[in-house]
Design a protein around this motif. Structure first.
Motif, PDB file in Angstrom:
ATOM      1  N   LYS A 107       0.856  -1.188   0.000  1.00 37.40           N
ATOM      2  CA  LYS A 107       0.000   0.000   0.000  1.00 37.40           C
ATOM      3  C   LYS A 107       0.887   1.231   0.000  1.00 37.40           C
ATOM      4  O   LYS A 107       1.968   1.241   0.571  1.00 37.40           O
ATOM      5  CB  LYS A 107      -0.895   0.005   1.228  1.00 37.40           C
ATOM      6  CG  LYS A 107      -1.878  -1.159   1.226  1.00 37.40           C
ATOM      7  CD  LYS A 107      -2.726  -1.144   2.447  1.00 37.40           C
ATOM      8  CE  LYS A 107      -3.669  -2.343   2.411  1.00 37.40           C
ATOM      9  NZ  LYS A 107      -4.455  -2.422   3.593  1.00 37.40           N
ATOM     10  N   GLY A 108       0.397   2.260  -0.667  1.00 37.12           N
ATOM     11  CA  GLY A 108       1.162   3.513  -0.739  1.00 37.12           C
ATOM     12  C   GLY A 108       1.393   4.100   0.646  1.00 37.12           C
ATOM     13  O   GLY A 108       0.592   3.939   1.546  1.00 37.12           O
ATOM     14  N   GLY A 109       2.506   4.757   0.795  1.00 40.08           N
ATOM     15  CA  GLY A 109       2.837   5.357   2.090  1.00 40.08           C
ATOM     16  C   GLY A 109       1.879   6.480   2.451  1.00 40.08           C
ATOM     17  O   GLY A 109       1.327   7.163   1.587  1.00 40.08           O
ATOM     18  N   ALA A 110       1.668   6.647   3.682  1.00 41.91           N
ATOM     19  CA  ALA A 110       0.786   7.709   4.171  1.00 41.91           C
ATOM     20  C   ALA A 110       1.622   8.652   5.032  1.00 41.91           C
ATOM     21  O   ALA A 110       2.591   8.254   5.655  1.00 41.91           O
ATOM     22  CB  ALA A 110      -0.349   7.116   4.979  1.00 41.91           C
ATOM     23  N   ARG A 111       1.218   9.910   5.011  1.00 36.26           N
ATOM     24  CA  ARG A 111       1.936  10.906   5.839  1.00 36.26           C
ATOM     25  C   ARG A 111       1.186  11.111   7.140  1.00 36.26           C
ATOM     26  O   ARG A 111      -0.025  11.140   7.180  1.00 36.26           O
ATOM     27  CB  ARG A 111       2.005  12.242   5.093  1.00 36.26           C
ATOM     28  CG  ARG A 111       2.932  12.196   3.944  1.00 36.26           C
ATOM     29  CD  ARG A 111       3.097  13.570   3.360  1.00 36.26           C
ATOM     30  NE  ARG A 111       4.160  13.503   2.396  1.00 36.26           N
ATOM     31  CZ  ARG A 111       5.082  14.422   2.283  1.00 36.26           C
ATOM     32  NH1 ARG A 111       5.070  15.469   3.062  1.00 36.26           N
ATOM     33  NH2 ARG A 111       6.027  14.287   1.404  1.00 36.26           N
ATOM     34  N   LEU A 112       1.985  11.220   8.156  1.00 36.61           N
ATOM     35  CA  LEU A 112       1.407  11.521   9.471  1.00 36.61           C
ATOM     36  C   LEU A 112       1.706  12.962   9.817  1.00 36.61           C
ATOM     37  O   LEU A 112       2.792  13.469   9.532  1.00 36.61           O
ATOM     38  CB  LEU A 112       2.008  10.599  10.534  1.00 36.61           C
ATOM     39  CG  LEU A 112       1.741   9.107  10.368  1.00 36.61           C
ATOM     40  CD1 LEU A 112       2.481   8.325  11.441  1.00 36.61           C
ATOM     41  CD2 LEU A 112       0.254   8.828  10.464  1.00 36.61           C
ATOM     42  N   THR A 113       0.747  13.606  10.430  1.00 37.69           N
ATOM     43  CA  THR A 113       0.928  15.001  10.843  1.00 37.69           C
ATOM     44  C   THR A 113       1.310  15.031  12.320  1.00 37.69           C
ATOM     45  O   THR A 113       0.703  14.345  13.136  1.00 37.69           O
ATOM     46  CB  THR A 113      -0.384  15.792  10.647  1.00 37.69           C
ATOM     47  OG1 THR A 113      -0.824  15.626   9.318  1.00 37.69           O
ATOM     48  CG2 THR A 113      -0.183  17.269  10.934  1.00 37.69           C
ATOM     49  N   VAL A 114       2.359  15.777  12.587  1.00 39.92           N
ATOM     50  CA  VAL A 114       2.810  15.890  13.978  1.00 39.92           C
ATOM     51  C   VAL A 114       1.965  16.937  14.669  1.00 39.92           C
ATOM     52  O   VAL A 114       1.814  18.068  14.195  1.00 39.92           O
ATOM     53  CB  VAL A 114       4.302  16.293  14.030  1.00 39.92           C
ATOM     54  CG1 VAL A 114       4.758  16.456  15.477  1.00 39.92           C
ATOM     55  CG2 VAL A 114       5.136  15.298  13.296  1.00 39.92           C
TER      56      VAL A 114
END
Length: 147
Positions: free
Chosen positions: A139-146
């Motif tokens: 699965k494509g990478g996902a970005r996490l918000t800090v």
């Protein structure tokens, strides 16, 4: 010393030895040699790979496609099947000798990458089961918000 005749093919020799042991064990244990020959067989297999799938070929002669059960669990593949003998007899007919009997096939193996069951397929042709096992795409990478 055991001498092997050079004019005889290895297959013929192997078959003769199998018959010898089947007949000997059948006489010793009081069982019919046919019962002893119902052993579980592990079919030979070939595995090849492309970027998107694995191709697995298993030799299962005489097995109808309806008798084959394939289980996919992540990277682990299990194949089982049973070939039944023909019990068809005509009136007045008697069996003098029989080598063909029930054969059970079973083989399990693991592949380097997980398999996508929905994109995979299987077909049986001329006694060879061909599995086309699609690799599960990451699965494509996902970005996490800090926060």
């Amino acid at each position: 010393m055991f001498l092997v005749p050079t004019s005889r093919q290895a297959h013929d020799l192997s078959r003769s030895l199998e018959r010898l042991f089947d007949d000997s064990f059948g006489n010793v244990f009081g069982q019919d040699a046919r019962e002893l020959s119902q052993a579980l067989r592990s079919p030979a297999l070939d595995v090849s790979e492309t970027d998107s799938a694995y191709t697995v070929k298993l030799e299962m002669p005489g097995v109808p496609k309806e008798a084959v059960k394939i289980t996919v669990d992540g990277r682990r593949i299990s194949v089982e099947a049973e070939q039944n003998k023909d019990e068809e007899k005509k009136d007045g007919e008697r069996v003098l000798y029989r080598e063909r009997s029930v054969s059970r096939f079973s083989r399990s193996f693991s592949l380097p990458q997980e398999i996508s069951e929905s994109d995979s397929s299987a077909r049986m042709e001329h006694g060879v089961l061909t599995l086309t096992l699609a690799k599960r795409q990451a699965k494509g990478g996902a970005r996490l918000t800090v926060s």
